[in-house]
Design a protein around this motif. Structure first.
Motif, PDB file in Angstrom:
ATOM      1  N   SER A 143       0.827  -1.205   0.000  1.00  0.00           N
ATOM      2  CA  SER A 143       0.000   0.000   0.000  1.00  0.00           C
ATOM      3  C   SER A 143       0.860   1.253   0.000  1.00  0.00           C
ATOM      4  O   SER A 143       0.551   2.240  -0.671  1.00  0.00           O
ATOM      5  CB  SER A 143      -0.925  -0.019   1.212  1.00  0.00           C
ATOM      6  OG  SER A 143      -1.710   1.145   1.269  1.00  0.00           O
ATOM      7  N   HIS A 159       2.141   1.761  -3.512  1.00  0.00           N
ATOM      8  CA  HIS A 159       1.100   2.224  -4.446  1.00  0.00           C
ATOM      9  C   HIS A 159       0.802   3.704  -4.237  1.00  0.00           C
ATOM     10  O   HIS A 159       0.626   4.453  -5.217  1.00  0.00           O
ATOM     11  CB  HIS A 159      -0.169   1.399  -4.260  1.00  0.00           C
ATOM     12  CG  HIS A 159      -0.005  -0.023  -4.710  1.00  0.00           C
ATOM     13  ND1 HIS A 159      -0.847  -1.038  -4.310  1.00  0.00           N
ATOM     14  CD2 HIS A 159       0.915  -0.610  -5.547  1.00  0.00           C
ATOM     15  CE1 HIS A 159      -0.462  -2.178  -4.863  1.00  0.00           C
ATOM     16  NE2 HIS A 159       0.610  -1.941  -5.617  1.00  0.00           N
ATOM     17  N   LEU A 180      -7.073   2.655  -0.454  1.00  0.00           N
ATOM     18  CA  LEU A 180      -7.649   1.670  -1.367  1.00  0.00           C
ATOM     19  C   LEU A 180      -7.710   2.202  -2.791  1.00  0.00           C
ATOM     20  O   LEU A 180      -7.484   1.462  -3.775  1.00  0.00           O
ATOM     21  CB  LEU A 180      -9.048   1.287  -0.886  1.00  0.00           C
ATOM     22  CG  LEU A 180      -9.762   0.174  -1.657  1.00  0.00           C
ATOM     23  CD1 LEU A 180      -8.959  -1.116  -1.568  1.00  0.00           C
ATOM     24  CD2 LEU A 180     -11.176  -0.043  -1.100  1.00  0.00           C
ATOM     25  N   GLY A 181      -7.992   3.492  -2.955  1.00  0.00           N
ATOM     26  CA  GLY A 181      -8.032   4.082  -4.292  1.00  0.00           C
ATOM     27  C   GLY A 181      -6.681   4.040  -4.976  1.00  0.00           C
ATOM     28  O   GLY A 181      -6.595   3.791  -6.191  1.00  0.00           O
ATOM     29  N   ASN A 203      -4.354   1.792  -4.416  1.00  0.00           N
ATOM     30  CA  ASN A 203      -4.088   0.400  -4.791  1.00  0.00           C
ATOM     31  C   ASN A 203      -4.804   0.020  -6.083  1.00  0.00           C
ATOM     32  O   ASN A 203      -4.239  -0.676  -6.949  1.00  0.00           O
ATOM     33  CB  ASN A 203      -4.527  -0.522  -3.656  1.00  0.00           C
ATOM     34  CG  ASN A 203      -3.711  -0.310  -2.396  1.00  0.00           C
ATOM     35  OD1 ASN A 203      -2.574   0.128  -2.453  1.00  0.00           O
ATOM     36  ND2 ASN A 203      -4.307  -0.615  -1.255  1.00  0.00           N
ATOM     37  N   VAL A 204      -6.053   0.447  -6.206  1.00  0.00           N
ATOM     38  CA  VAL A 204      -6.826   0.104  -7.415  1.00  0.00           C
ATOM     39  C   VAL A 204      -6.321   0.879  -8.621  1.00  0.00           C
ATOM     40  O   VAL A 204      -6.229   0.347  -9.746  1.00  0.00           O
ATOM     41  CB  VAL A 204      -8.321   0.374  -7.161  1.00  0.00           C
ATOM     42  CG1 VAL A 204      -9.142   0.150  -8.422  1.00  0.00           C
ATOM     43  CG2 VAL A 204      -8.841  -0.509  -6.033  1.00  0.00           C
ATOM     44  N   ALA A 205      -5.963   2.154  -8.398  1.00  0.00           N
ATOM     45  CA  ALA A 205      -5.550   2.988  -9.532  1.00  0.00           C
ATOM     46  C   ALA A 205      -4.248   2.506 -10.140  1.00  0.00           C
ATOM     47  O   ALA A 205      -4.030   2.618 -11.366  1.00  0.00           O
ATOM     48  CB  ALA A 205      -5.415   4.438  -9.077  1.00  0.00           C
ATOM     49  N   ALA A 222      -3.288  -0.536 -10.396  1.00  0.00           N
ATOM     50  CA  ALA A 222      -3.403  -1.932 -10.849  1.00  0.00           C
ATOM     51  C   ALA A 222      -3.592  -2.033 -12.356  1.00  0.00           C
ATOM     52  O   ALA A 222      -3.952  -3.097 -12.858  1.00  0.00           O
ATOM     53  CB  ALA A 222      -4.566  -2.605 -10.128  1.00  0.00           C
ATOM     54  N   LEU A 236      -5.688   0.129 -14.105  1.00  0.00           N
ATOM     55  CA  LEU A 236      -6.922   0.789 -14.522  1.00  0.00           C
ATOM     56  C   LEU A 236      -6.722   2.255 -14.838  1.00  0.00           C
ATOM     57  O   LEU A 236      -7.617   2.895 -15.403  1.00  0.00           O
ATOM     58  CB  LEU A 236      -7.974   0.662 -13.398  1.00  0.00           C
ATOM     59  CG  LEU A 236      -8.354  -0.774 -13.009  1.00  0.00           C
ATOM     60  CD1 LEU A 236      -9.376  -0.749 -11.880  1.00  0.00           C
ATOM     61  CD2 LEU A 236      -8.902  -1.525 -14.218  1.00  0.00           C
TER      62      LEU A 236
END
Length: 225
Positions: free
Chosen positions: A20, A23, A77-78, A80-82, A84, A86
């Motif tokens: 985390s 990221h 969390l944003g 981590n997703v960003a 990945a 996306l």
């Protein structure tokens, strides 16, 4: 020598925190925050998470703490997703740059409110009211000493002797002893009776007033004469 215990949960927490952290650093660097500033963003997010969690554990009204905890969790969390795949980190949109640039002020506001939020004072326990002591009855006044000695009953009359025989003389009756307290009480009754009627009290009246036998009333009347 003590053994070093390997905790799987601790290892998992270290791995998750490191990923985390990385990221958040990559997203901040892609949004134009280079150098030490990109490394400061993950620290700011994690500190806000810890501060919100500590506040939730130490206060009853933790609505504000939950709000800041969700904000910090959404930031972590944003990121981590960003990162990945996306989001194109080479072409970060303007709104994301604005969010990353405004995060320090938002994190400072949240940390200040969490640290300096007033803590509810404990309710004061009312002191018990004093119980009034029960009333103490006054001690009864001592009664005067009116002990009356028991006088022996008169001897039974002897049958009449036949003619020609000498009749024995009866033995003299024993003297009646009147207690001093009873005599003083009888004298007060006699004085009151004489002041009311003008005549001295007689034996029958004195007997009725004192409630004593006739021979004791006669003895008292004789001493009052």
């Amino acid at each position: 020598m003590s053994r070093i215990r390997i905790d799987a949960v601790l290892i998992q927490a270290v791995i998750a925190g490191a990923l985390s952290f990385a990221h958040l650093h990559d997203l901040a660097e892609a949004a134009g925050q280079d150098g030490w500033k990109a490394w400061a963003y993950p620290i700011s997010v994690d500190l806000l998470l810890v501060a919100a969690w500590r506040r939730m554990r130490t206060t009853a009204d933790n609505r504000a703490a939950w709000a800041w905890f969700i904000i910090a969790l959404a930031a972590s969390l944003g990121a981590n997703v960003a990162t990945a795949g996306l989001l194109d980190l080479g072409n970060v949109p303007a709104w994301l740059r604005i969010l990353v640039a405004g995060w320090p002020a938002l994190a400072f506001l949240g940390g200040t409110l969490l640290v300096h939020a007033p803590t509810a004072a404990p309710e004061a326990v009312p002191e018990p009211l004093p119980v009034p002591a029960p009333p103490v009855a006054p001690a009864p006044e001592p009664l005067p000493d009116m002990t009356v000695k028991r006088v022996p009953e008169p001897a039974p009359e002897l049958p009449a002797a036949p003619p020609g025989e000498a009749v024995p003389e009866p033995a003299p009756a024993p003297a009646v002893t009147v207690p001093p307290a009873l005599l003083d009480h009888a004298r007060k009754l006699s004085d009151a009776h004489q002041a009311t009627t003008g005549a001295r009290i007689d034996s029958a009246t004195l007997r009725a007033r004192l409630g004593v036998p006739a021979h004791l009333a006669d003895a008292i009347t004789a001493q009052l004469a």
